[in-house]
Design a protein around this motif. Structure first.
Motif, PDB file in Angstrom:
ATOM      1  N   ALA A  61       4.161  -2.539  -1.957  1.00 31.35           N
ATOM      2  CA  ALA A  61       3.451  -1.713  -0.834  1.00 31.35           C
ATOM      3  C   ALA A  61       2.101  -2.271  -0.954  1.00 31.35           C
ATOM      4  CB  ALA A  61       3.635  -0.256  -0.863  1.00 31.35           C
ATOM      5  N   TYR A  62       1.379  -2.314  -2.339  1.00 31.76           N
ATOM      6  CA  TYR A  62      -0.087  -2.623  -2.216  1.00 31.76           C
ATOM      7  C   TYR A  62      -0.402  -3.572  -2.912  1.00 31.76           C
ATOM      8  CZ  TYR A  62      -0.090   2.460  -1.028  1.00 31.76           C
ATOM      9  OH  TYR A  62       0.318   3.584  -0.524  1.00 31.76           O
ATOM     10  N   ASP A  86       3.737  -1.311  -6.234  1.00 30.01           N
ATOM     11  CA  ASP A  86       3.965  -0.079  -5.178  1.00 30.01           C
ATOM     12  C   ASP A  86       3.198   1.298  -5.691  1.00 30.01           C
ATOM     13  OD1 ASP A  86       6.082  -0.817  -3.645  1.00 30.01           O
ATOM     14  OD2 ASP A  86       7.472  -0.904  -5.405  1.00 30.01           O
ATOM     15  N   THR A 144      -5.157  -2.728  -0.969  1.00 26.72           N
ATOM     16  CA  THR A 144      -4.865  -2.969   0.171  1.00 26.72           C
ATOM     17  C   THR A 144      -3.491  -2.570   0.743  1.00 26.72           C
ATOM     18  OG1 THR A 144      -6.496  -4.539   0.362  1.00 26.72           O
ATOM     19  CG2 THR A 144      -4.845  -4.393   2.257  1.00 26.72           C
ATOM     20  N   ARG A 145      -3.042  -1.809   1.457  1.00 25.64           N
ATOM     21  CA  ARG A 145      -1.584  -1.454   1.810  1.00 25.64           C
ATOM     22  C   ARG A 145      -0.941  -2.944   2.531  1.00 25.64           C
ATOM     23  NH1 ARG A 145       1.773   2.805   1.807  1.00 25.64           N
ATOM     24  NH2 ARG A 145       3.653   2.542   3.251  1.00 25.64           N
ATOM     25  N   SER A 180       1.713  -3.060   4.485  1.00 22.58           N
ATOM     26  CA  SER A 180       2.655  -2.981   5.390  1.00 22.58           C
ATOM     27  C   SER A 180       1.925  -3.395   6.925  1.00 22.58           C
ATOM     28  CB  SER A 180       2.977  -1.561   5.372  1.00 22.58           C
ATOM     29  OG  SER A 180       1.875  -0.646   5.845  1.00 22.58           O
ATOM     30  N   GLU A 237      -0.221  -0.345   8.263  1.00 24.96           N
ATOM     31  CA  GLU A 237      -1.557  -0.221   7.592  1.00 24.96           C
ATOM     32  C   GLU A 237      -2.358  -1.244   8.208  1.00 24.96           C
ATOM     33  OE1 GLU A 237      -2.793   2.346   6.444  1.00 24.96           O
ATOM     34  OE2 GLU A 237      -4.680   1.496   5.779  1.00 24.96           O
TER      35      GLU A 237
END
Length: 558
Positions: A258-259, A303, A324-325, A327, A330
């Motif tokens: 995710a990140y 994550d 930074t995300r 997805s 975001e």
């Protein structure tokens, strides 16, 4: 020459400044003389292998740069020259093997720089340390090391040197032990990787490292010229086929973490950093931890961003932290001015270069036999004059050089992301969705998605007999390739191209891109496009004159 002079039978007891320089130029000469032989150690029966050329250019360019630094500074110190070589090899590195090789040269250079000004130079203890340091840095340059490559050859050489040293051996015995072990490890690479076994070759990068050690043996022997080990003696006659394997490339997770976490890490030694690298690798992927002494550049996709930062706090002092995300939701919230974003694209042919420039990219020439170096990609990043840059390597063997350039640019305050485009058609697809008015994250996600959703194919001509996943081929046979695997063998470019197109469209697709190479007949692209439209009347087809070598046709389906 004192303690650095000849020992028994004219052999050197220690490596002094003169011998160290002789080693460097002898290694360069050996790579120059045998680079074509190493280029031919190619798992694919097409003349696009250029590992030998990449290794030679890496060392040649680095030595020239180090010499220029010395001339500029007025220093004739071997310590300064070795330190300069440690810096210049990474920027000079070309291809994945070249990047790893550059780290091995850097490891040896670091030890040489430290002991060069001592009157005695390098003895068996220091040389053994240098070989181990080279192996350590090589392994550290790859997130998930794969045995059966230059990594295992370097490790075997270092281990043999350590054994010889413990037995009280003098310098020449340590060198010959390391060389013998490297040759044995090189021979073993064929059986260690299915792709090498299928092609019946040894690892090309490992072969280059053996040449480096052969050059050392020649220097330490006091000028004798031992016969180089013939690489063809290490090649099995007719290997059985095994599924292809992709060595050295980082793995990818479906969906992805995710990140993205990035930070500079100070006040951490190499042992602590090694533990950090393992910790981050357990947390996610795309882990890169590079640097030296007490300053490191850390990058990972995870994550749990907090855990990734805490891991850094435990071993040193993280700063310039950026999370930074990854997805789309975001990313959509992060908009940046268009003037802050640019694209750098690697191109294997003049027509492809025109396509990339028309889309607004800064272009770096890079293809078989002339792949871009880390320094060339870094220079293109600088010339883009942007705060953030997206790099399209457009070739699997340029990926590590692009990553190294990205790390170097980060040290200069430029945010750089490498889009995982492993073929020109994927780079074209990625640039098609580039939006100069959107933010970095929007574009990174869109371009990565476009590249990943583009199936790639190619049509080429075999330059030798080999066992492929489609059966035995002979020199002159036309080969159809899908996603890096040979799927068809024939005698007509158009017919094989039609087979490849059908396979690419088998799982659907709306857009077919046909890129013709420098050796393609004038009407080949149009005839393939016409045949494809007959099969699928709703298919949109684009034909481009790419001018790339080795592959008369590149094909992509989105």
């Amino acid at each position: 020459m004192g303690e650095g002079g000849p020992g028994p039978q004219g052999r050197l007891a220690r490596i002094d400044a003169v011998a160290a320089r002789r080693w460097a130029v002898t290694a360069r000469a050996a790579l120059a003389a045998r680079r074509s032989e190493i280029d031919a150690l190619n798992v694919f029966p097409v003349p696009d292998g250029d590992t030998g050329t990449n290794l030679y250019l890496t060392l040649d360019t680095a030595l020239d740069a180090a010499r220029a630094e010395a001339a500029s500074s007025g220093s004739d110190s071997l310590a300064d020259a070795a330190a300069a070589l440690a810096r210049t090899t990474l920027l000079a590195a070309r291809g994945n093997s070249g990047v790893i090789f550059s780290q091995m040269v850097r490891g040896i250079s670091e030890v040489v720089a430290r002991v060069a000004e001592e009157p005695c130079g390098l003895g068996p203890e220091e040389l053994t340390e240098a070989l181990r340091r080279a192996s350590e840095l090589a392994y550290a340059s790859v997130t998930r090391p794969v045995e059966g490559t230059i990594l295992s050859v370097g490790d075997a050489a270092a281990a043999a040197a350590e054994v010889a040293l413990k037995s009280g051996s003098e310098l020449y015995a340590v060198v010959t032990a390391a060389l013998a072990a490297a040759r044995e490890a090189l021979a073993a690479t064929t059986a260690q990787l299915p792709a090498l076994e299928r092609a019946g070759v040894v690892d090309a990068g490992g072969a280059g490292y053996v040449l480096l050690l052969e050059a050392l043996e020649r220097v330490v022997s006091g000028g004798a010229d031992p016969a180089p080990h013939p690489l063809e003696d290490l090649v099995p006659a007719r290997p059985e086929w095994a599924p292809p394997s992709h060595a050295v490339e980082p793995e990818e997770r479906a969906g992805g973490p995710a990140y993205e976490v990035m930070y500079l890490l100070a006040d951490a030694d190499e042992e602590a950093v090694a533990g950090l690298r393992d910790r981050l690798d357990a947390l996610g992927d795309s882990v890169l931890v590079v640097g030296s002494h007490d300053l490191w550049n850390v990058h990972a996709h995870v994550d749990d961003a907090g855990a990734a930062i805490e891991a850094g706090v435990e071993v040193g002092r993280p700063h310039r932290i950026r999370v930074t995300r990854l997805s789309e939701a975001e990313a959509g919230r992060r908009q940046e001015p268009a003037s802050t974003l640019a694209v750098v694209a690697c191109s294997a042919g003049p027509g492809l270069a025109d396509v990339f420039r028309a889309a607004g990219a800064e272009v770096v020439a890079s293809g078989p036999g002339r792949r871009a170096s880390t320094g060339q990609i870094l220079e293109a990043i600088r010339e883009a004059h942007a705060m953030a840059v997206l790099v399209l390597p457009n070739d699997a063997d340029t990926y590590l050089a692009a990553e190294a350039a990205a790390r170097a640019a980060a040290d200069e305050g430029v945010e750089v992301h490498v889009v995982r485009s492993r073929a020109a058609v994927q780079g074209i697809a990625a640039l098609a969705v580039f939006d100069a008015g959107a933010g970095v994250r929007d574009n990174l996600l869109a371009m990565t998605s476009a590249a990943a959703s583009t199936r790639q194919g190619a049509v080429t001509v075999a330059d030798r007999e080999a066992l492929t996943s489609a059966g035995w081929c002979h020199a002159g046979d036309v080969l159809g390739v899908v996603d890096g695997d040979v799927v068809a063998i024939g005698d007509d470019l158009g017919a094989v191209a039609g087979d490849v197109v059908e396979r690419l469209l088998g799982s659907g697709g709306e857009l077919l891109t046909v890129v013709t190479g420098e050796q393609a007949p004038a009407d080949l692209g149009d005839s393939v496009a016409a045949a494809a439209r007959i099969r699928r009347r709703d298919l949109e087809v684009t034909v481009l004159a790419g001018g790339q070598p080795a592959y008369p046709l590149l094909l992509g389906v989105e």
